[in-house]
Design a protein around this motif. Sequence first.
Motif, PDB file in Angstrom:
ATOM      1  N   ARG A 177      -6.607   2.596  23.475  1.00 57.55           N
ATOM      2  CA  ARG A 177      -5.804   3.210  24.536  1.00 57.55           C
ATOM      3  C   ARG A 177      -4.604   2.317  24.845  1.00 57.55           C
ATOM      4  O   ARG A 177      -4.763   1.190  25.306  1.00 57.55           O
ATOM      5  CB  ARG A 177      -6.639   3.419  25.789  1.00 57.55           C
ATOM      6  CG  ARG A 177      -5.893   4.179  26.871  1.00 57.55           C
ATOM      7  CD  ARG A 177      -6.718   4.334  28.128  1.00 57.55           C
ATOM      8  NE  ARG A 177      -5.958   5.078  29.114  1.00 57.55           N
ATOM      9  CZ  ARG A 177      -6.255   6.300  29.535  1.00 57.55           C
ATOM     10  NH1 ARG A 177      -7.309   6.917  29.051  1.00 57.55           N
ATOM     11  NH2 ARG A 177      -5.514   6.900  30.448  1.00 57.55           N
ATOM     12  N   THR A 178      -3.402   2.814  24.579  1.00 55.61           N
ATOM     13  CA  THR A 178      -2.171   2.064  24.822  1.00 55.61           C
ATOM     14  C   THR A 178      -1.158   2.966  25.525  1.00 55.61           C
ATOM     15  O   THR A 178      -1.443   4.130  25.823  1.00 55.61           O
ATOM     16  CB  THR A 178      -1.547   1.554  23.511  1.00 55.61           C
ATOM     17  OG1 THR A 178      -1.008   2.670  22.782  1.00 55.61           O
ATOM     18  CG2 THR A 178      -2.567   0.822  22.658  1.00 55.61           C
ATOM     19  N   SER A 181      -0.679   6.275  23.642  1.00 60.97           N
ATOM     20  CA  SER A 181      -1.834   7.117  23.308  1.00 60.97           C
ATOM     21  C   SER A 181      -1.519   8.604  23.411  1.00 60.97           C
ATOM     22  O   SER A 181      -2.023   9.414  22.628  1.00 60.97           O
ATOM     23  CB  SER A 181      -3.018   6.781  24.223  1.00 60.97           C
ATOM     24  OG  SER A 181      -3.546   5.509  23.918  1.00 60.97           O
ATOM     25  N   SER A 182      -0.678   8.970  24.365  1.00 67.56           N
ATOM     26  CA  SER A 182      -0.380  10.386  24.552  1.00 67.56           C
ATOM     27  C   SER A 182       0.326  10.997  23.332  1.00 67.56           C
ATOM     28  O   SER A 182       0.209  12.199  23.077  1.00 67.56           O
ATOM     29  CB  SER A 182       0.489  10.590  25.797  1.00 67.56           C
ATOM     30  OG  SER A 182       1.725   9.911  25.661  1.00 67.56           O
ATOM     31  N   TYR A 185      -2.882  11.594  21.072  1.00 64.04           N
ATOM     32  CA  TYR A 185      -4.069  12.286  21.568  1.00 64.04           C
ATOM     33  C   TYR A 185      -3.786  13.280  22.684  1.00 64.04           C
ATOM     34  O   TYR A 185      -4.670  14.024  23.094  1.00 64.04           O
ATOM     35  CB  TYR A 185      -5.113  11.268  22.055  1.00 64.04           C
ATOM     36  CG  TYR A 185      -5.326  10.130  21.091  1.00 64.04           C
ATOM     37  CD1 TYR A 185      -5.652  10.373  19.747  1.00 64.04           C
ATOM     38  CD2 TYR A 185      -5.195   8.797  21.494  1.00 64.04           C
ATOM     39  CE1 TYR A 185      -5.829   9.332  18.851  1.00 64.04           C
ATOM     40  CE2 TYR A 185      -5.376   7.751  20.600  1.00 64.04           C
ATOM     41  CZ  TYR A 185      -5.682   8.032  19.287  1.00 64.04           C
ATOM     42  OH  TYR A 185      -5.853   6.993  18.401  1.00 64.04           O
ATOM     43  N   GLU A 188      -4.376  13.153  29.581  1.00 62.93           N
ATOM     44  CA  GLU A 188      -5.615  12.441  29.921  1.00 62.93           C
ATOM     45  C   GLU A 188      -6.856  13.200  29.461  1.00 62.93           C
ATOM     46  O   GLU A 188      -7.838  12.602  29.032  1.00 62.93           O
ATOM     47  CB  GLU A 188      -5.678  12.196  31.434  1.00 62.93           C
ATOM     48  CG  GLU A 188      -4.729  11.119  31.925  1.00 62.93           C
ATOM     49  CD  GLU A 188      -5.057   9.756  31.327  1.00 62.93           C
ATOM     50  OE1 GLU A 188      -6.247   9.429  31.195  1.00 62.93           O
ATOM     51  OE2 GLU A 188      -4.113   9.024  30.987  1.00 62.93           O
ATOM     52  N   ILE A 191      -7.122  12.543  25.738  1.00 64.02           N
ATOM     53  CA  ILE A 191      -7.574  11.171  25.481  1.00 64.02           C
ATOM     54  C   ILE A 191      -9.066  11.043  25.751  1.00 64.02           C
ATOM     55  O   ILE A 191      -9.809  10.433  24.967  1.00 64.02           O
ATOM     56  CB  ILE A 191      -6.769  10.186  26.341  1.00 64.02           C
ATOM     57  CG1 ILE A 191      -5.311  10.129  25.854  1.00 64.02           C
ATOM     58  CG2 ILE A 191      -7.396   8.787  26.312  1.00 64.02           C
ATOM     59  CD1 ILE A 191      -4.382   9.359  26.762  1.00 64.02           C
ATOM     60  N   GLY A 195     -12.002  10.263  23.090  1.00 66.32           N
ATOM     61  CA  GLY A 195     -12.928   9.162  23.349  1.00 66.32           C
ATOM     62  C   GLY A 195     -14.384   9.573  23.184  1.00 66.32           C
ATOM     63  O   GLY A 195     -15.214   8.774  22.741  1.00 66.32           O
ATOM     64  N   ARG A 202     -15.594   6.119  24.380  1.00 66.53           N
ATOM     65  CA  ARG A 202     -14.253   5.863  24.918  1.00 66.53           C
ATOM     66  C   ARG A 202     -13.407   5.167  23.865  1.00 66.53           C
ATOM     67  O   ARG A 202     -13.925   4.683  22.858  1.00 66.53           O
ATOM     68  CB  ARG A 202     -14.331   4.970  26.162  1.00 66.53           C
ATOM     69  CG  ARG A 202     -14.920   3.577  25.896  1.00 66.53           C
ATOM     70  CD  ARG A 202     -14.901   2.710  27.127  1.00 66.53           C
ATOM     71  NE  ARG A 202     -15.513   1.410  26.900  1.00 66.53           N
ATOM     72  CZ  ARG A 202     -14.884   0.356  26.385  1.00 66.53           C
ATOM     73  NH1 ARG A 202     -13.611   0.448  26.014  1.00 66.53           N
ATOM     74  NH2 ARG A 202     -15.515  -0.803  26.216  1.00 66.53           N
ATOM     75  N   LEU A 203     -12.097   5.101  24.145  1.00 68.29           N
ATOM     76  CA  LEU A 203     -11.192   4.320  23.316  1.00 68.29           C
ATOM     77  C   LEU A 203     -11.295   2.851  23.711  1.00 68.29           C
ATOM     78  O   LEU A 203     -11.692   2.524  24.830  1.00 68.29           O
ATOM     79  CB  LEU A 203      -9.754   4.805  23.493  1.00 68.29           C
ATOM     80  CG  LEU A 203      -9.287   5.994  22.641  1.00 68.29           C
ATOM     81  CD1 LEU A 203     -10.130   7.232  22.901  1.00 68.29           C
ATOM     82  CD2 LEU A 203      -7.817   6.294  22.920  1.00 68.29           C
ATOM     83  N   GLU A 205      -9.839  -0.896  24.726  1.00 72.96           N
ATOM     84  CA  GLU A 205      -8.731  -1.434  25.510  1.00 72.96           C
ATOM     85  C   GLU A 205      -8.059  -2.549  24.698  1.00 72.96           C
ATOM     86  O   GLU A 205      -8.746  -3.269  23.951  1.00 72.96           O
ATOM     87  CB  GLU A 205      -9.239  -1.995  26.842  1.00 72.96           C
ATOM     88  CG  GLU A 205      -9.824  -0.947  27.773  1.00 72.96           C
ATOM     89  CD  GLU A 205      -8.793   0.065  28.238  1.00 72.96           C
ATOM     90  OE1 GLU A 205      -7.595  -0.291  28.333  1.00 72.96           O
ATOM     91  OE2 GLU A 205      -9.183   1.216  28.497  1.00 72.96           O
TER      92      GLU A 205
END
Length: 250
Positions: A177-178, A181-182, A185, A188, A191, A195, A202-203, A205
């Motif tokens: 998740r960075t 990410s959008s 993916y 929200e 994402i 995940g 989840r992704l 960090e």
Amino acid sequence: MELDGRVAVVTGGTRGVGAGIARAFLRAGATVVICARRRPEVPVPGAEFVPLDLRDAAAVGEFFDGVLSRHGRLDTLVNNAGGTPYRLLGEGDAARHARVIELNLTAPLTASLAAHEHLRASRGSIVMIGSVSGGRPSPGTAAYGAAKAGLESLARSMAVEWAPEVRVNTLLLGMVRTELSSLHYGDEEGIAAVGRTVALGRLAEPSEIGDAAVFLASDRAAYVSGAALLVHGGGERPAFLDAATVNKEE
């Protein structure tokens, strides 16, 4: 702290995974130099930034000589710079796909060659930032996946050729998740849905990638070289399990 007195270079360390790695090395006590083509929008506190185009071999050599002159040593090179837009193979010509390979494979080779003698003097290490895309089909990012497969192979050969003075390892990343990410993916909801396809739900960090990189650079990994460490949350759930009409959980 375990990296006190050591000097680390993180390429592409201005945001996302690279910034997470830079922060982890700073927490571990290292002096950190980050490089990228553009200045960071949000600086990494405590890190030195130097603008650099990793595709320019002469500039890369000058950069590492500068690190040595300012800090007296180089202990770790993290080859993190890379990435790719989503582009199906038929939507770009060979030259455009080759630029992706240049950034994700040739540039790390260029940086490693320029840093080699400095790392050899300190008995340091290289950490390649690879991807699970290098070991599975990567539709939409095929050139990127090919480059990451090559990067892992390159690291294994480096680990043999440059032993015992320089250790070389690869982190094989899953989804992280960075800030971007959008682009891959969606919103929200997207994402979160992506995940849920990962075993840990989840992704990753960026800080978790940084912790793994610090481990490989530290004395705790003194006998680890030529390794590829999966940091992918257990991997993605195989699609056939959901497609099958038997063995479903109630």
